[in-house]
Design a protein around this motif. Structure first.
Motif, PDB file in Angstrom:
ATOM      1  N   GLU A   2      51.742  37.464  46.333  1.00 18.69           N
ATOM      2  CA  GLU A   2      52.392  38.604  47.007  1.00 18.69           C
ATOM      3  C   GLU A   2      53.149  39.469  46.010  1.00 18.69           C
ATOM      4  O   GLU A   2      54.308  39.827  46.210  1.00 18.69           O
ATOM      5  N   LEU A   3      52.458  39.800  44.922  1.00 16.20           N
ATOM      6  CA  LEU A   3      53.023  40.658  43.894  1.00 16.20           C
ATOM      7  C   LEU A   3      52.292  41.996  43.870  1.00 16.20           C
ATOM      8  O   LEU A   3      51.084  42.063  44.124  1.00 16.20           O
ATOM      9  N   GLN A   4      53.027  43.049  43.542  1.00 19.41           N
ATOM     10  CA  GLN A   4      52.410  44.343  43.305  1.00 19.41           C
ATOM     11  C   GLN A   4      51.863  44.371  41.878  1.00 19.41           C
ATOM     12  O   GLN A   4      52.432  43.717  40.985  1.00 19.41           O
ATOM     13  N   PRO A   5      50.782  45.113  41.606  1.00 18.83           N
ATOM     14  CA  PRO A   5      50.280  45.223  40.232  1.00 18.83           C
ATOM     15  C   PRO A   5      51.363  45.665  39.241  1.00 18.83           C
ATOM     16  O   PRO A   5      51.372  45.233  38.087  1.00 18.83           O
ATOM     17  N   SER A   6      52.302  46.495  39.726  1.00 22.18           N
ATOM     18  CA  SER A   6      53.379  46.982  38.856  1.00 22.18           C
ATOM     19  C   SER A   6      54.332  45.870  38.431  1.00 22.18           C
ATOM     20  O   SER A   6      55.112  46.043  37.491  1.00 22.18           O
ATOM     21  N   GLU A   7      54.259  44.705  39.116  1.00 24.28           N
ATOM     22  CA  GLU A   7      55.149  43.587  38.806  1.00 24.28           C
ATOM     23  C   GLU A   7      54.515  42.576  37.850  1.00 24.28           C
ATOM     24  O   GLU A   7      55.114  41.543  37.564  1.00 24.28           O
ATOM     25  N   ILE A   8      53.307  42.888  37.378  1.00 25.01           N
ATOM     26  CA  ILE A   8      52.602  41.988  36.472  1.00 25.01           C
ATOM     27  C   ILE A   8      52.333  42.692  35.148  1.00 25.01           C
ATOM     28  O   ILE A   8      51.886  43.843  35.129  1.00 25.01           O
ATOM     29  N   ALA A   9      52.601  42.010  34.047  1.00 23.76           N
ATOM     30  CA  ALA A   9      52.301  42.526  32.708  1.00 23.76           C
ATOM     31  C   ALA A   9      51.126  41.744  32.130  1.00 23.76           C
ATOM     32  O   ALA A   9      50.899  40.578  32.491  1.00 23.76           O
ATOM     33  N   TYR A  10      50.402  42.390  31.228  1.00 21.75           N
ATOM     34  CA  TYR A  10      49.263  41.711  30.597  1.00 21.75           C
ATOM     35  C   TYR A  10      49.205  42.066  29.116  1.00 21.75           C
ATOM     36  O   TYR A  10      49.409  43.219  28.727  1.00 21.75           O
ATOM     37  N   ILE A  11      48.908  41.065  28.290  1.00 21.39           N
ATOM     38  CA  ILE A  11      48.713  41.288  26.863  1.00 21.39           C
ATOM     39  C   ILE A  11      47.369  40.702  26.449  1.00 21.39           C
ATOM     40  O   ILE A  11      47.078  39.529  26.722  1.00 21.39           O
ATOM     41  N   GLY A  12      46.539  41.523  25.855  1.00 23.16           N
ATOM     42  CA  GLY A  12      45.213  41.100  25.416  1.00 23.16           C
ATOM     43  C   GLY A  12      44.828  41.804  24.133  1.00 23.16           C
ATOM     44  O   GLY A  12      45.567  42.663  23.629  1.00 23.16           O
ATOM     45  N   ASP A  13      43.628  41.465  23.608  1.00 23.56           N
ATOM     46  CA  ASP A  13      43.270  42.003  22.294  1.00 23.56           C
ATOM     47  C   ASP A  13      41.843  42.520  22.169  1.00 23.56           C
ATOM     48  O   ASP A  13      41.470  43.076  21.151  1.00 23.56           O
ATOM     49  N   ASP A  14      41.016  42.349  23.229  1.00 31.27           N
ATOM     50  CA  ASP A  14      39.614  42.684  23.063  1.00 31.27           C
ATOM     51  C   ASP A  14      39.103  43.505  24.251  1.00 31.27           C
ATOM     52  O   ASP A  14      39.817  43.723  25.218  1.00 31.27           O
ATOM     53  N   TYR A  15      37.834  43.932  24.170  1.00 34.59           N
ATOM     54  CA  TYR A  15      37.280  44.837  25.166  1.00 34.59           C
ATOM     55  C   TYR A  15      37.291  44.246  26.571  1.00 34.59           C
ATOM     56  O   TYR A  15      37.450  44.982  27.550  1.00 34.59           O
ATOM     57  N   ASN A  16      37.117  42.935  26.687  1.00 36.51           N
ATOM     58  CA  ASN A  16      37.087  42.338  28.021  1.00 36.51           C
ATOM     59  C   ASN A  16      38.462  42.300  28.675  1.00 36.51           C
ATOM     60  O   ASN A  16      38.604  41.860  29.812  1.00 36.51           O
ATOM     61  N   ASP A  17      39.494  42.759  27.957  1.00 35.54           N
ATOM     62  CA  ASP A  17      40.853  42.841  28.516  1.00 35.54           C
ATOM     63  C   ASP A  17      41.163  44.232  29.073  1.00 35.54           C
ATOM     64  O   ASP A  17      42.205  44.440  29.689  1.00 35.54           O
ATOM     65  N   MET A  18      40.250  45.169  28.836  1.00 35.89           N
ATOM     66  CA  MET A  18      40.548  46.565  29.146  1.00 35.89           C
ATOM     67  C   MET A  18      40.823  46.796  30.636  1.00 35.89           C
ATOM     68  O   MET A  18      41.812  47.425  31.019  1.00 35.89           O
ATOM     69  N   GLU A  19      39.960  46.265  31.496  1.00 38.20           N
ATOM     70  CA  GLU A  19      40.089  46.545  32.923  1.00 38.20           C
ATOM     71  C   GLU A  19      41.364  45.947  33.505  1.00 38.20           C
ATOM     72  O   GLU A  19      42.057  46.591  34.302  1.00 38.20           O
ATOM     73  N   ILE A  20      41.699  44.726  33.110  1.00 39.09           N
ATOM     74  CA  ILE A  20      42.917  44.093  33.628  1.00 39.09           C
ATOM     75  C   ILE A  20      44.161  44.795  33.097  1.00 39.09           C
ATOM     76  O   ILE A  20      45.167  44.927  33.798  1.00 39.09           O
ATOM     77  N   MET A  21      44.091  45.315  31.879  1.00 42.34           N
ATOM     78  CA  MET A  21      45.232  46.055  31.325  1.00 42.34           C
ATOM     79  C   MET A  21      45.479  47.340  32.104  1.00 42.34           C
ATOM     80  O   MET A  21      46.632  47.744  32.306  1.00 42.34           O
ATOM     81  N   GLN A  22      44.407  47.970  32.565  1.00 45.79           N
ATOM     82  CA  GLN A  22      44.562  49.205  33.335  1.00 45.79           C
ATOM     83  C   GLN A  22      45.149  48.941  34.723  1.00 45.79           C
ATOM     84  O   GLN A  22      45.781  49.821  35.307  1.00 45.79           O
ATOM     85  N   LEU A  23      44.965  47.722  35.231  1.00 49.44           N
ATOM     86  CA  LEU A  23      45.527  47.369  36.533  1.00 49.44           C
ATOM     87  C   LEU A  23      46.994  46.973  36.447  1.00 49.44           C
ATOM     88  O   LEU A  23      47.758  47.166  37.398  1.00 49.44           O
ATOM     89  N   ALA A  24      47.390  46.392  35.325  1.00 51.70           N
ATOM     90  CA  ALA A  24      48.743  45.834  35.180  1.00 51.70           C
ATOM     91  C   ALA A  24      49.804  46.928  35.114  1.00 51.70           C
ATOM     92  O   ALA A  24      49.542  48.059  34.683  1.00 51.70           O
ATOM     93  N   GLY A  25      51.007  46.559  35.536  1.00 49.88           N
ATOM     94  CA  GLY A  25      52.121  47.504  35.480  1.00 49.88           C
ATOM     95  C   GLY A  25      52.588  47.803  34.069  1.00 49.88           C
ATOM     96  O   GLY A  25      53.130  48.880  33.796  1.00 49.88           O
ATOM     97  N   LEU A  26      52.386  46.849  33.160  1.00 51.49           N
ATOM     98  CA  LEU A  26      52.780  47.017  31.757  1.00 51.49           C
ATOM     99  C   LEU A  26      51.760  46.274  30.900  1.00 51.49           C
ATOM    100  O   LEU A  26      51.436  45.119  31.179  1.00 51.49           O
ATOM    101  N   SER A  27      51.239  46.941  29.869  1.00 49.66           N
ATOM    102  CA  SER A  27      50.205  46.322  29.038  1.00 49.66           C
ATOM    103  C   SER A  27      50.624  46.337  27.577  1.00 49.66           C
ATOM    104  O   SER A  27      51.378  47.196  27.131  1.00 49.66           O
ATOM    105  N   ALA A  28      50.114  45.353  26.853  1.00 51.00           N
ATOM    106  CA  ALA A  28      50.428  45.246  25.428  1.00 51.00           C
ATOM    107  C   ALA A  28      49.242  44.644  24.691  1.00 51.00           C
ATOM    108  O   ALA A  28      48.356  44.036  25.302  1.00 51.00           O
TER     109      ALA A  28
END
Length: 475
Positions: free
Chosen positions: A101-127
């Motif tokens: 029961e979290l909003q996307p804006s309440e989740i952060a994601y940190i990744g390093d490769d192309y397969n992280d791109m879509e989840i980074m665009q969904l997350a409220g904060l990306s690194a």
């Protein structure tokens, strides 16, 4: 831009991370059965623990691999949100949002490769780490200065912690998670303690919040208890006359205690009207309960100053702690301060002088203790929690250096309940705030100057006028 990122980070409740290239340097070790070992960074592991302890933020791993080493590392760090062999990270992200029961804006994601791109665009904060793929760097909110497996997760974690939790005390000033500063050189932080004066009624609580907003105080405070812990067993069945009829003392305490629905409403209502809110927590389960809400700090009542189990639990939240010192000796205050400092030398801490008498007679207020505490604990905001019936002495506390003040607050001192008689009514609260702000304005800066308003009396009354003022026109 940095302020926008900090605002985003302040709302984060879960940090998701890739594994290879973030928690490890993407290097692998092969055994007889294929890849089974990875080199993890200890600082990143500490970042997971610090997020949990100081910001109340959990960590999850979403990775495309199935390495046993990742499972072992997650167990070591107590990470339960573990997703292995994931090809579609965006779908997992959406499932996590729905389940927790979290909003996307309440989740952060940190990744390093192309397969992280879509989840980074969904997350409220990306690194991403410093050695991430160039395409990813172009889309990340934050590019860490450290590389994968070399502390980039810890760097991202510390950014979130700094944004969510008050900074350490610096030069006598604590900055709350919402940016408000408490300490020398800043307006006194004025707290209207509603406490239990709502008498178990959410409507009364909302009326009190409205009156506090009208008076222009900075915060309202409630009290949270677990009655079965806080009420002595021998008092449970003592019968009491209450507004709801005659009942046992334990049932009365249950009747006046707010639960999840009431505090959820209070949280939303205070945000709507723009006022800070927090509680005095009287037991560890109450702290766990209140961690569901984004309060700016915790208050420790004078009666709890020696309850180190409770203090420990509050410290584990990382939220600023306001200690009240009524009914306490200097030695007890020293012991509690030492306990907090042993947990974290730079823990964001306030200390309030108080006398625990309701109402307190003027001769027992001992306001000079404000300066005693200032001298004893330099660099720490010192304030005043008052239980007297008048207003002048609370104003005097600010004049004597209190950087925050707290007074019990009620709609009517004649209402039924134990704390109403020693509380301030709405009109009194408005006068109190007005007088405190006048005192702060009148204090000035300590530099002697001649004001424009003095020129006319000077030319009319002074025998010898300095040359610099002789030709100065009157305004």
């Amino acid at each position: 831009m940095n302020d926008i990122l900090k605002q985003k980070a302040a709302g984060i409740k879960l940090v998701l991370t890739d594994c290879d290239g973030v928690l490890t340097d993407a290097g692998v070790y092969f055994g007889d059965d294929g890849e089974y070992l990875k080199k993890f960074n200890m600082r990143d592991g500490m970042g997971v623990e610090r997020l949990r302890r100081y910001a109340g933020v959990e960590t999850g791993i979403v990775t495309g691999e199935r390495s046993p080493s990742v499972i072992k590392r997650a167990e070591k760090l107590r990470i339960t949100e573990l997703h292995l062999g994931i090809k579609d990270k965006a779908t997992v992200f959406k499932e996590i949002c729905n389940r927790l029961e979290l909003q996307p804006s309440e989740i952060a994601y940190i990744g390093d490769d192309y397969n992280d791109m879509e989840i980074m665009q969904l997350a409220g904060l990306s690194a991403c780490p410093a050695d991430a793929m160039p395409f990813l760097k172009a889309h990340a909110d934050i590019i860490c200065s450290l590389t994968g497996g070399a502390g980039c997760f810890r760097e991202f974690a510390e950014f979130i912690i700094d944004s969510k939790v008050a900074t350490s005390v610096k030069d006598g000033i604590v900055t709350l998670s919402n940016g408000r500063k408490i300490g020398k050189g800043h307006p006194s932080y004025i707290i209207a303690e509603i406490g239990i004066n709502h008498n178990g009624s959410l409507e009364i609580a909302k009326k009190l919040i409205d009156e506090a907003v009208a008076a222009k105080v900075d915060a309202v405070k409630f009290q949270k208890r677990t009655p079965e812990i806080c009420v002595p067993k021998d008092q449970w069945e003592v019968m009491r006359d209450t507004p709801w009829g005659r009942m046992s003392y334990i049932d009365y305490k249950r009747k006046t205690e707010f639960g999840i629905s009431e505090y959820a409403t209070i949280d939303q209502y205070c945000k709507k009207v723009g006022i800070d809110w927090f509680v005095s927590a009287w037991d560890a389960p109450s702290v766990d309960f209140m961690e569901q809400f984004d309060m700016v700090l915790y208050k420790l009542a004078s009666a709890s100053l020696t309850d180190f189990d409770l203090i420990q639990r509050i410290l584990e939240t990382g939220k600023p702690l306001m200690l009240s010192t009524g009914m306490s000796t200097i030695k007890e205050i020293e012991n509690t301060m030492a306990f907090v400092k042993s947990f974290d030398e730079d823990y964001p801490l306030f200390i309030a002088h108080s006398t625990s008498a309701y109402p307190c007679p003027p001769q027992e207020l001992n306001l000079k203790m404000i300066q005693t505490l200032e001298n004893k604990y330099p660099g720490m905001p010192v304030g005043y929690s008052g239980h007297e019936t008048g207003l002048a002495t609370t104003v005097a506390a600010v004049a004597m250096g209190a950087t925050f003040v707290e007074r019990h607050f009620t709609l009517d001192r004649a209402m039924w309940g134990s704390d109403h008689a020693a509380s301030v009514e709405p009109q009194g609260l408005q006068r109190l705030v007005r007088d405190i702000r006048d005192i702060e304005l009148a204090a000035g800066d300590g530099f002697k100057r001649v004001y424009e308003s003095e020129l006319a009396p000077m030319k009319r009354l002074r025998v010898n006028i300095s040359d610099e003022y002789k030709e100065k026109p009157l305004i």
